[in-house]
Design an enzyme around this catalytic site. Structure first.
Site, short mmCIF file in Angstrom:
data_model
loop_
_atom_site.label_atom_id
_atom_site.label_comp_id
_atom_site.label_asym_id
_atom_site.label_seq_id
_atom_site.Cartn_x
_atom_site.Cartn_y
_atom_site.Cartn_z
N GLN A 1 0.79 -1.22 0.00
CA GLN A 1 0.00 0.00 0.00
C GLN A 1 0.83 1.28 0.00
O GLN A 1 0.32 2.34 -0.37
CB GLN A 1 -0.95 0.01 1.20
CG GLN A 1 -2.01 -1.07 1.12
CD GLN A 1 -2.98 -1.01 2.28
OE1 GLN A 1 -2.78 -1.67 3.29
NE2 GLN A 1 -4.03 -0.23 2.15
N ARG B 1 3.87 -0.06 13.10
CA ARG B 1 3.58 -1.37 12.56
C ARG B 1 3.65 -1.30 11.03
O ARG B 1 2.91 -0.56 10.40
CB ARG B 1 2.18 -1.83 12.99
CG ARG B 1 1.84 -3.20 12.43
CD ARG B 1 0.37 -3.56 12.60
NE ARG B 1 0.08 -4.74 11.80
CZ ARG B 1 -1.06 -4.96 11.15
NH1 ARG B 1 -2.04 -4.07 11.22
NH2 ARG B 1 -1.22 -6.06 10.44
N HIS C 1 1.01 -9.33 4.78
CA HIS C 1 -0.11 -8.42 4.60
C HIS C 1 -0.58 -8.48 3.15
O HIS C 1 -0.54 -7.50 2.42
CB HIS C 1 0.28 -7.00 5.01
CG HIS C 1 -0.88 -6.11 5.36
ND1 HIS C 1 -0.94 -5.37 6.52
CD2 HIS C 1 -2.04 -5.87 4.71
CE1 HIS C 1 -2.08 -4.69 6.55
NE2 HIS C 1 -2.76 -4.97 5.45
N ASN D 1 -1.96 -10.68 8.58
CA ASN D 1 -2.94 -9.61 8.75
C ASN D 1 -4.26 -10.05 8.13
O ASN D 1 -4.34 -10.32 6.93
CB ASN D 1 -2.48 -8.33 8.05
CG ASN D 1 -3.47 -7.20 8.21
OD1 ASN D 1 -3.53 -6.54 9.24
ND2 ASN D 1 -4.31 -6.98 7.18
N GLU D 2 -5.29 -10.18 8.97
CA GLU D 2 -6.66 -10.42 8.52
C GLU D 2 -6.80 -11.61 7.60
O GLU D 2 -7.11 -11.47 6.41
CB GLU D 2 -7.21 -9.16 7.84
CG GLU D 2 -7.25 -7.95 8.74
CD GLU D 2 -7.86 -6.73 8.07
OE1 GLU D 2 -8.16 -5.76 8.79
OE2 GLU D 2 -8.03 -6.74 6.83
N ASN E 1 -7.85 -5.84 14.37
CA ASN E 1 -8.19 -4.75 13.46
C ASN E 1 -9.69 -4.55 13.52
O ASN E 1 -10.46 -5.50 13.29
CB ASN E 1 -7.80 -5.09 12.01
CG ASN E 1 -6.31 -5.06 11.78
OD1 ASN E 1 -5.53 -4.77 12.67
ND2 ASN E 1 -5.90 -5.38 10.56
N TYR F 1 -12.99 -1.46 12.87
CA TYR F 1 -13.33 -0.13 12.35
C TYR F 1 -14.75 0.31 12.70
O TYR F 1 -15.00 1.50 12.83
CB TYR F 1 -13.18 -0.12 10.83
CG TYR F 1 -11.75 -0.18 10.36
CD1 TYR F 1 -11.05 0.98 10.03
CD2 TYR F 1 -11.07 -1.39 10.25
CE1 TYR F 1 -9.73 0.94 9.61
CE2 TYR F 1 -9.74 -1.44 9.84
CZ TYR F 1 -9.08 -0.28 9.52
OH TYR F 1 -7.76 -0.33 9.12
N GLU G 1 -5.15 -2.07 14.03
CA GLU G 1 -5.67 -1.10 13.06
C GLU G 1 -6.98 -0.54 13.59
O GLU G 1 -7.80 -1.27 14.13
CB GLU G 1 -5.94 -1.72 11.68
CG GLU G 1 -4.73 -2.04 10.85
CD GLU G 1 -5.11 -2.58 9.47
OE1 GLU G 1 -6.24 -2.30 8.99
OE2 GLU G 1 -4.29 -3.30 8.88
N TRP H 1 -4.91 3.43 11.80
CA TRP H 1 -4.80 3.26 10.35
C TRP H 1 -5.31 4.54 9.71
O TRP H 1 -6.48 4.86 9.84
CB TRP H 1 -5.63 2.07 9.87
CG TRP H 1 -5.38 1.82 8.42
CD1 TRP H 1 -6.07 2.35 7.35
CD2 TRP H 1 -4.35 1.00 7.86
NE1 TRP H 1 -5.54 1.92 6.17
CE2 TRP H 1 -4.48 1.09 6.45
CE3 TRP H 1 -3.33 0.23 8.39
CZ2 TRP H 1 -3.62 0.41 5.58
CZ3 TRP H 1 -2.49 -0.44 7.53
CH2 TRP H 1 -2.64 -0.35 6.14
N GLU I 1 -5.47 1.95 -1.40
CA GLU I 1 -6.44 1.27 -0.55
C GLU I 1 -7.07 0.08 -1.28
O GLU I 1 -8.27 0.03 -1.52
CB GLU I 1 -7.49 2.28 -0.06
CG GLU I 1 -8.34 1.80 1.10
CD GLU I 1 -7.54 1.35 2.30
OE1 GLU I 1 -7.84 0.27 2.82
OE2 GLU I 1 -6.61 2.07 2.72
N TRP I 2 -6.19 -0.85 -1.68
CA TRP I 2 -6.58 -2.13 -2.28
C TRP I 2 -7.57 -1.94 -3.44
O TRP I 2 -7.27 -1.19 -4.36
CB TRP I 2 -7.12 -3.06 -1.19
CG TRP I 2 -6.15 -3.25 -0.07
CD1 TRP I 2 -6.28 -2.84 1.22
CD2 TRP I 2 -4.84 -3.87 -0.13
NE1 TRP I 2 -5.16 -3.18 1.97
CE2 TRP I 2 -4.26 -3.82 1.15
CE3 TRP I 2 -4.10 -4.49 -1.16
CZ2 TRP I 2 -3.00 -4.33 1.45
CZ3 TRP I 2 -2.85 -5.01 -0.86
CH2 TRP I 2 -2.32 -4.93 0.43
#
Length: 482
Positions: free
Chosen positions: A19, A76, A122, A168-169, A298, A300, A385, A435, A442-443
């Site tokens: 990213q 991180r 990631h 990650n995730e 993580n 949100y 995150e 984050w 952003e992907w």
């Protein structure tokens, strides 16, 4: 509100290699699955890719300066597997240039009083491994290659890095990459993502085993995994919706956390998925159980969750929108056949709407989630995150973007919820990593969505701190014991 966070509380920022780094061919790097995916027409919202991103492969000194001035104690970041072992495999060459680069970068963090926390994976699998044997679909090969890659990182960086995150995730890696096709490598299947999720857990566990047996005694670090979860709030007090929220948690979080912290898959997941959910061997589950020293989270947002009772909610919406957690769900087994919404029974919205449809602010849900994790898994928690994408930052002039009031309000609510969870509820939250430090790639959204506390002009690479950058600096200065 009484009390402050303890003096050893770790706060800072999080990013990921693909990213922010750019420079996809620099210093011997070869493609990852995200290079391939983002260069495939129609896969990224704005048609962009990560070839330049924040140019942090070259501008890492600017990033360290931003961290230093912010007062952050922690950064991180993630290593790029495709840089360190460009072809990925256990018999492939290690890239000395990448090792040297990352060591310079980590040494700069340490010299500036910033603790490095390294994520091994990631999402950017070397394309060579995907082509060679199917990548995460091939347990026998990928576990060996991943553990070899992990050992390489432990060996070359473990004298400096004392905190490791394996994956990650894994939910996003498996579901969005191999279920809906929204993320790399773009597979769509109702079977593959269960296999990939299982293989990610096994690879994680054997990497942890290698660290504990071969490196921990001499390096003195800790290692764990980061899982993503939004709090699942029952739509109302009815028994069916309370049960739906519990089932939603099992499918979103429990199917990863329960094997790792308890040693088994949730019964409700096994019952619904049947033989498409792979079984652990006796040897594997012995390694998987208790394979994380902490709970990396993580998170949100919060969703209101209800049982799908009407045919409408079982038939509307595409998989991609469902899996980005919009107001969909229904018969989709990935989330346990529940429906998510942000609309309360009285028609009001749960919180402030972000730029992305899957995110509204709701600080009380954050506090509830932290309490749930501690009560359920009894591990110290690192919030790895947490952040907010303010509306319109991709089109507004920079002098307006930096006045990111909605993001400031989000962080104000979530940091205070964290403070109350620690000081009033006794939840052992050890760190918080916002984050993100920078606006970045952003992907699947490309550069349309911005989560950074620092505005990045992607044409010039100029970095401009937003008001949220200053807010977090001040808040942690005031709310962490000296």
């Amino acid at each position: 509100m009484s009390g402050k966070l303890p003096s050893d509380f770790l706060w800072g920022y999080a990013t990921a290699s693909y990213q922010i780094e750019g420079s996809p061919t620099a210093d011997g790097r070869l493609p990852s699955i995200w290079d391939t995916f983002s260069h495939t027409p129609g896969k990224i919202k704005d048609g962009s890719n990560g070839d330049v991103a924040c140019d942090s492969w070259h501008r890492w000194g600017e990033d360290v300066a931003l961290l230093k001035f912010s007062g952050a104690k922690v950064y991180r970041f993630s290593f790029s597997w495709s840089r360190i072992i460009p072809e990925g495999g256990r018999d492939d060459l290690i890239n000395a240039d990448a090792i040297e680069h990352y060591r310079y970068f980590i040494e700069a963090l340490v010299k500036n009083g910033i603790k490095p926390i390294a994520t091994l994976y990631h999402w950017d699998l070397p394309q060579a491994l995907h082509d060679r044997y199917g990548g995460w679909l091939n347990k026998e090969e990928i576990v060996q290659d991943y553990v070899n890659y992990a050992r390489t990182c432990f060996r070359y960086f473990g004298d400096l890095v004392k905190d490791w995150i394996t994956h990650n995730e894994p939910w996003c890696v498996s579901v969005l990459g191999y279920g809906t096709g929204a993320f790399a490598p773009g597979h769509k299947s109702d079977t593959e993502h269960w296999i990939v999720a299982h293989n990610l857990i096994v690879a994680h566990a054997y990497a942890v085993k290698a660290y504990r047996e071969e490196f921990k005694a001499s390096q003195g670090g800790q290692i764990g995994i980061t899982l993503d979860c939004q709090w699942q709030l029952p739509y109302d007090d009815s028994a069916e919706n309370v049960a739906a929220a519990q089932r939603g948690l099992a499918f979103k979080l429990g199917r990863f956390a329960d094997p790792i912290y308890k040693g088994y898959y949730p019964a409700v997941v096994k019952e619904m998925i049947g033989d498409r959910l792979p079984d652990f061997t006796e040897e594997e589950i012995a390694v998987v159980k208790d394979s994380s020293d902490f709970f990396g989270l993580n998170t949100y947002t919060t969703q209101l969750v209800r049982e799908c009772l009407l045919n409408y909610c079982c038939t509307q919406g595409g998989l991609v929108s469902i899996l980005f957690l919009t107001e969909d769900g229904g018969d989709n087994e990935i989330q346990g056949k529940v429906e998510y919404t942000f609309t309360r029974p009285d028609g009001t919205q749960l919180g402030k709407q972000a730029h992305v449809p899957w995110l509204q602010s709701y600080p009380p849900g954050f506090r509830s989630l932290l309490n749930h994790l501690w009560e359920t898994y009894k591990k110290p928690i690192y919030v790895t995150e947490n952040g907010f994408a303010a509306k319109g930052e991709n089109v507004l002039p920079v002098d307006q973007v930096v006045q990111d009031t909605d993001r400031v309000e989000y962080f104000k609510g979530y940091t205070n919820a964290l403070l109350r969870a620690v000081t009033e509820d006794g939840v052992p939250v050890k760190g918080y990593f916002a984050w993100s430090l920078l606006d970045n790639f952003e992907w699947a959204d490309g550069y349309d969505t911005r989560f950074g506390v620092t505005y990045v002009d992607f044409k010039t690479q100029r970095r401009t701190p937003k008001e949220s950058y200053q807010f977090l600096r001040n808040w942690f200065s005031e709310n962490v014991e000296a």
